[in-house]
Write an enzyme that holds these catalytic residues in place. Sequence first.
Site, PDB file in Angstrom:
ATOM      1  N   HIS A 192      84.269  38.696  37.918  1.00 18.59           N
ATOM      2  CA  HIS A 192      84.179  37.565  36.993  1.00 18.59           C
ATOM      3  C   HIS A 192      82.920  36.736  37.262  1.00 18.59           C
ATOM      4  CE1 HIS A 192      88.704  38.126  37.206  1.00 18.59           C
ATOM      5  NE2 HIS A 192      88.470  38.241  35.916  1.00 18.59           N
ATOM      6  N   LEU A 244      86.602  46.187  41.191  1.00 22.94           N
ATOM      7  CA  LEU A 244      87.245  44.905  41.445  1.00 22.94           C
ATOM      8  C   LEU A 244      88.222  44.576  40.324  1.00 22.94           C
ATOM      9  CD1 LEU A 244      84.392  42.657  42.858  1.00 22.94           C
ATOM     10  CD2 LEU A 244      85.939  44.215  44.045  1.00 22.94           C
TER      11      LEU A 244
END
Length: 302
Positions: free
Chosen positions: A54, A202
């Site tokens: 992110h 991830l």
Amino acid sequence: MTAPERVGAGPGFAPGALTVHHHPDELAKVTRALRATGRRITLVPTMGALHEGHLELIRRARRDSNSVVVVSIFVNPLQFGPGEDFTSYPRTFETDVEACRAEGVELVFAPDRDDVYGPDPQITVHPGPLGDELEGASRPGHFAGVLTIVAKLLGIVRPDLALFGEKDYQQLVLIRRMARELNIDTAIQGIPIVRAPDGLALSSRNVYLSEEERGAALALSAALAAGAHAGREGAEAVLRAAREVLATEPLVRLDYLELRDTELGAAPAEGEARLLVAAKVGETRLIDNALVLLGDQGDSRP
């Protein structure tokens, strides 16, 4: 579902500082005013539990010095099916806000469910046939939920650009298609997958994995690498190489392994393709994908 605790919330917009908004009308008013002054708006939609993937989206968004970055944090109930992890999905709102602050984000949008959907929502965005394939075959209704919340976020924020990670590759393809077919005036950009040093893609769901399961999960990225390496030999060789790697890890329960073209139609004989995998490791469902170059163009590796 109650709204997240209001952390650092304040009226309007303060250049160089973080402001958290919870109501759609509040945020829409701010972004409208910013556009009127000539500022661009870039949206990074998330469900929170922010990780380095992110943060890479945020860093890419902030490369445009004229753009104000809006990070949305909303665990969207519409994209979770019965028996999925909506209730247990990691919620780390205060930590997420501090991560956004550290990255120089100026606007966070963290709405309440009722403010987004109202008391009795009736309308969703249908993803078409692709929504029932791959992830959609295992998660009925998932992409209708995804496209509905993304359409709402694009309508509220009215960004010039929205960034999405390529790990959710089918989601990215469908969002691009939705924006194109519904004439949504927002550019949709995919950002390459961010991986741990050992190759694991991830994901907020990685926190569910035990140490043993995390080791087993490396078979997914290893399978993609093996498949990509076999690209010169054609589609069947790609799938065979990937399956051989997955078969060596007993903790990995394969859902699907498919090779498609970059728009997720049938794989081409030559050129760019996408190898996609989904599997359960323990009780955790993981997905991953990689670009594959078929035929004489060589190989590509995740």
